[in-house]
Scaffold this active site. Structure first.
Site, mmCIF file in Angstrom:
data_model
loop_
_atom_site.group_PDB
_atom_site.id
_atom_site.type_symbol
_atom_site.label_atom_id
_atom_site.label_comp_id
_atom_site.label_asym_id
_atom_site.label_seq_id
_atom_site.Cartn_x
_atom_site.Cartn_y
_atom_site.Cartn_z
ATOM 1 C CE LYS A 23 -6.151 4.035 6.612
ATOM 2 N NZ LYS A 23 -7.326 4.752 6.114
ATOM 3 C CB THR A 24 -11.988 2.337 7.849
ATOM 4 O OG1 THR A 24 -11.007 2.622 6.849
ATOM 5 C CG2 THR A 24 -13.318 2.923 7.420
ATOM 6 C CG ASP A 246 -8.249 7.998 6.558
ATOM 7 O OD1 ASP A 246 -7.305 7.526 7.231
ATOM 8 O OD2 ASP A 246 -8.966 7.296 5.817
ATOM 9 C CD GLU A 247 -4.689 6.504 3.860
ATOM 10 O OE1 GLU A 247 -3.494 6.534 4.204
ATOM 11 O OE2 GLU A 247 -5.283 5.442 3.578
#
Length: 762
Positions: A23-24, A246-247
């Site tokens: 995902k990064t 993110d997250e």
């Protein structure tokens, strides 16, 4: 699917990114694509002026082709990418810099809290705060709360500060102001609820008077600012053309509100997360934010990243089968192009000592294969479980780190230095002013400080102002010279702060306050450690100055305040140690070999989750997270009987083991307890009162073998190789060996454990 997520630039986008799915990489490439090519990937527009020459350039590639392919490229400062930890934000910044160069500096790649700090530093005065407000950490919040309870004459045993603060945080997360809650609480028949209304009001006013905010305030006040001041909201909605979070599964209500408000201008919001890894409900995270995202944002596109680049096939198969048992999820199945790999090693031990020795044995085996201890991560549900593991690792000479000890910035001497720096920045910060006014001791006693506080409470002046005018008050006549001397000290440091670089200012603080001098005058082991920590803080300041464009005192204190637990996990390549941590702390990490210990009913899943389906689903997600940390080998262990908190239980294996197909396990150890077909998983079986407890032997060496080693002997250890016994010191029924090995150097081993791995050399 990664490419699809990168090229989808417009509108609302939900990226469901499974564990280890890159995902990064997607986030970084998506940002780079938006900056370089804008909306080109979603448009079929071709300028009329483009002809054969342009087509040739495009086919050839290179910088000219990139320029021709771009359509409405986005300026870096129009992108905000929010993560949860400083470590994650730093990774994002460094990788963007590698790809984009200096352009990356203008991207708002920040944590939620640091993004809020940046906004509030510009507009906090709209809410009644100074622009140079300070940020209180958890211990400072508790100190403030204790003072409020004392002022209100409330018993701290009945009103526990940490509980009160958690209630206040929840009220802020629900965007309930102290004014509205005070009004509502006064209608309550519950005296504690009425008292909470007073406490919330007093706490909020106390922080406002000190021009200080706590962590929850940073989010709460930013959302308030955007909701109450339309011009500020429009400013940031016009600025941020693209919002990336993110997250997202870990966001709470305030974070959801902030993201929605910032994205309200262009409607381009991209959130990345995994509902199967939502494990922070206890911190206020709401899984509903990610589950309901498609309903909240009209026209949302959902993309699933299901290919895992981390774990072997068997580990992923087991994780998929486990998480299928959760009902509250979007649904996805991880897969890998890698081989199935080893089966999951499932071990049942007699007790916690035997379990710990099993883990130690396997870590030594793994070390013998690849020569690295750091490739081993041991995970447990609660910190107390590390106790026997530490004993086993010490006995066997295994270097280890326990993640979760006292953090650098939590040490008293470091907090003292930071308090000085905070007061230099903002003398109105009374909490930190009280910490340093007589530290080191300068003859300003508690009675004098109390007198100053009483005078302050009866006037409009703050504590620092009272100290500056100490000679004007009869009550302070005797103490006035020392108070004025302290005032002159701080004022001289404040003058220095205007001209000196941050590192030189810090050294001047050490010199003028005599803090370091007093420690050096008493060279105890404890003071030596304090001196080293104070020196290490200077290293941090210099590192900050070399890496940050903002070299100000304010910037440094902001960075310190926003420091997180996970940022403290620094495993250097030269520091080869196995790592122990809770399963919650492991999120976002990975390791070649992962051990999950205590996989038993009542421990994992925890006792509080039994009978509560929502809590059980969170525990199952936690198990899924822990399993997917493993790259090659996953070990799951349980003990047939375990002593924890002084009580011994006969434990059933965790239901999570039963939810994984048996063909994915390779079993070892003794036969576990089994539940009967009629029984259900409710609680662990306690020992019958008076029943004798047979402890399983954790050491295999016999007494004859122990007697066969003496100082000067050459020995061969199965893992550490050949070496010479330097000393043997008796210790109870055991002995401490100091062995100088030819390859790994000096090791301290307990003889009874070492005898299992060691023989005399001819």
């Amino acid at each position: 699917m990664q490419r699809e997520a990168v090229l989808k630039t417009e509108g609302a986008l939900l990226i469901l990114a499974g564990a280890g799915s890159g995902k990064t990489t997607v986030l970084i490439n998506r940002i780079a694509n938006i900056i370089k090519f804008g909306i080109a990937s979603e448009s079929d527009y071709i300028p009329d002026c483009y002809g054969e020459e342009e087509l040739r350039i495009l086919q050839a590639g290179g910088p000219e082709a990139e320029a021709l392919a771009a359509l409405e490229p986005c300026a870096p400062w129009q992108i905000i990418a929010i993560t949860f930890t400083n470590k994650a934000a730093d990774v994002l910044k460094s990788r963007l810099a590698s790809m984009l160069g200096s352009e990356a500096d203008d991207i708002w790649a920040r944590t939620f809290h640091s993004a809020c700090v940046r906004i509030l530093r510009r507009f906090a005065d709209r809410l009644g705060y100074d622009l140079n407000f300070t940020i209180y950490d958890s211990s400072e919040r508790i100190t403030v709360m204790k003072g409020i309870l004392k002022d209100l004459d409330l018993d701290s045993k009945l009103f526990e500060p940490k509980y009160l603060l958690s209630r206040i945080d929840k009220l802020k997360d629900d965007l309930i102001s102290f004014e509205s809650f005070r009004e509502e609480s006064e209608k309550s028949f519950n005296p504690k609820e009425r008292a909470l209304g007073q406490i919330y009001e007093a706490y909020s006013k106390k922080l406002l008077e000190a021009s200080a905010m706590d962590f929850e305030d940073l989010l709460y006040n930013t959302v308030r600012l955007l909701k109450e001041h339309e011009d500020v909201l429009q400013l940031y909605q016009r600025q941020f053309k693209y919002v990336l979070i993110d997250e997202y599964q870990d966001t709470n209500n305030l974070q959801y509100q902030l993201a929605s408000l910032l994205a309200g201008g262009y409607g381009n919001i991209c959130v990345v997360g995994d509902d199967d890894q939502s494990i922070y409900k206890f911190r206020g995270a709401s899984i509903e934010n990610i589950l309901n995202f498609e309903d909240e944002f009209e026209g949302c596109t959902t993309i699933r990243l299901e290919q895992n680049y981390r774990s072997s096939g068997n580990i992923l198969a087991a994780a998929n089968e486990l998480i299928k048992n959760n009902k509250e999820r979007k649904g996805k199945t991880l897969w890998t192009s890698e081989d199935d790999g080893e089966k999951i090693h499932l071990h049942t031990a007699e007790n916690e000592d035997a379990e710990a020795q099993f883990v130690a044995d396997r870590v030594l085996e793994n070390y013998a294969m690849d020569g690295t201890f750091a490739n081993n991560m041991i995970l447990y549900r609660m910190n107390a479980q590390s106790n026997r593991l530490e004993f086993a690792f010490k006995r066997n000479g295994i270097p280890y780190k326990v993640y979760g000890g006292i953090r650098f910035y939590d040490r008293a001497e470091v907090k003292d230095m930071l308090a000085y720096l905070s007061v230099i920045l903002s003398p109105a910060d009374e909490l930190r002013l009280l910490r340093i006014v007589n530290n080191p001791r300068r003859g300003i006693g508690d009675k004098t400080i109390e007198t100053c506080l009483n005078i302050s409470s009866e006037s409009v002046l703050g504590l620092y102002d009272i100290i500056s005018r100490a000679n004007e008050y009869d009550e302070l006549r005797k103490a006035a010279p020392k108070l004025l001397e302290f005032y002159s000290l701080i004022e001289s440091l404040r003058e220095s702060a205007k001209t000196l670089p941050l590192d030189e200012l810090y050294e001047e603080v050490l010199f003028k306050t005599s803090y370091l001098k007093q420690l050096e005058a008493n060279p105890s082991v404890e003071n030596k450690s304090k001196i080293e920590n104070i020196g290490e803080l200077l290293t941090n300041i210099k590192t900050y100055m070399s890496e940050s464009s903002d070299k100000s005192l304010e910037g440094f204190l902001d960075e310190v305040s926003l420091y997180t637990d996970l940022d403290n996990l620094e495993t250097e390549e030269s520091d080869d140690s196995a790592i122990m941590m809770t399963m919650h702390s492991s999120k976002g990490l990975e390791c070649k070999n992962v051990f999950m210990i205590g996989v038993e009913e009542g421990i994992f899943p925890g006792i509080k989750s039994l009978g509560d389906e929502e809590e059980m689903e969170e525990e199952r997600r936690l198990c899924y997270v822990a399993m997917t940390r493993a790259k090659e080998r996953l070990y799951m262990s349980s003990a047939k009987q375990r002593m924890l908190f002084g009580k011994t239980n006969l434990n059933l294996p965790s239901r999570f083991i039963d939810e994984i197909p048996d063909n994915l396990f390779e079993r070892s150890g003794i036969a576990p307890y089994r539940r009967s077909p009629q029984s259900s998983y409710i609680k662990s079986e306690s020992l019958i009162p008076g029943q004798s407890l047979r402890r399983a032997p954790t050491l295999l060496a016999n007494s004859d073998a122990l007697k066969s080693f003496k100082e000067g002997d050459r020995v061969r250890h199965r893992v550490f190789g050949s070496g010479k016994i330097i000393s043997i010191k008796p210790s109870g029924n055991d002995a401490l060996l100091q062995i100088l090995f030819d390859t790994v150097g000096k090791k301290l081993l307990m003889l009874r454990s070492a005898a299992n791995y060691m023989t005399l050399e001819d």
